[in-house]
Design an enzyme around this catalytic site. Structure first.
Site: not given
Length: 107
Positions: A28, A51, A59-60, A88
């Site tokens: 953040y 969102n 956001c993940h 990912e």
DNA sequence: GCTATGACCTAAT
DNA sequence: AATTAGGCCATAG
């Protein structure tokens, strides 16, 4: 003069999150810094919570300073996130991510 | 301008 | 380890 083409800080935050490359995560504080206000981590969390662009904002890929995912997620929960991050190439341990290896940094 | 809210951060209990 | 408290910032009403 300032190259300010946005109206709200939130808009910068959304843009910063979208700039995060796959296989990496950002904190953040990092997003806040990219938005132009380091320290506004709270504002970042609020921006993502609202969102306004689900499906557009990954956001993940945003975790807190401890590399931990949020207690709640607009996607369905941390478990949902864990799958996306691992998909990912990000190693996730419970609700924690290895920042020392997957934290997004200027290459 | 003030109040309330929040997916934060850190420390203390 | 969990909860509480204070500090930081921006947004919405």
């Amino acid at each position: 003069m300032k190259p300010q083409k946005t109206d709200s800080f939130y808009d910068k935050i959304y843009a910063a999150v979208q700039q995060i490359p796959p296989g990496c995560v950002a904190t953040y504080g990092q997003i806040a810094a990219l938005a132009g206000n380091g320290g506004a981590a709270r504002a970042v969390g609020n921006a993502l919570h609202k969102n306004p662009l689900p499906g557009v904002i990954p956001c993940h890929r945003v975790v807190n300073a401890k590399g931990r995912l949020a207690p709640h997620f607009a996607f369905g929960g941390t478990g949902r996130q864990r799958s996306l991050l691992e998909a990912e190439g990000v190693e996730v341990r419970g609700e924690y991510v290895d920042l020392g290896r997957f934290q997004w940094r200027s290459q």
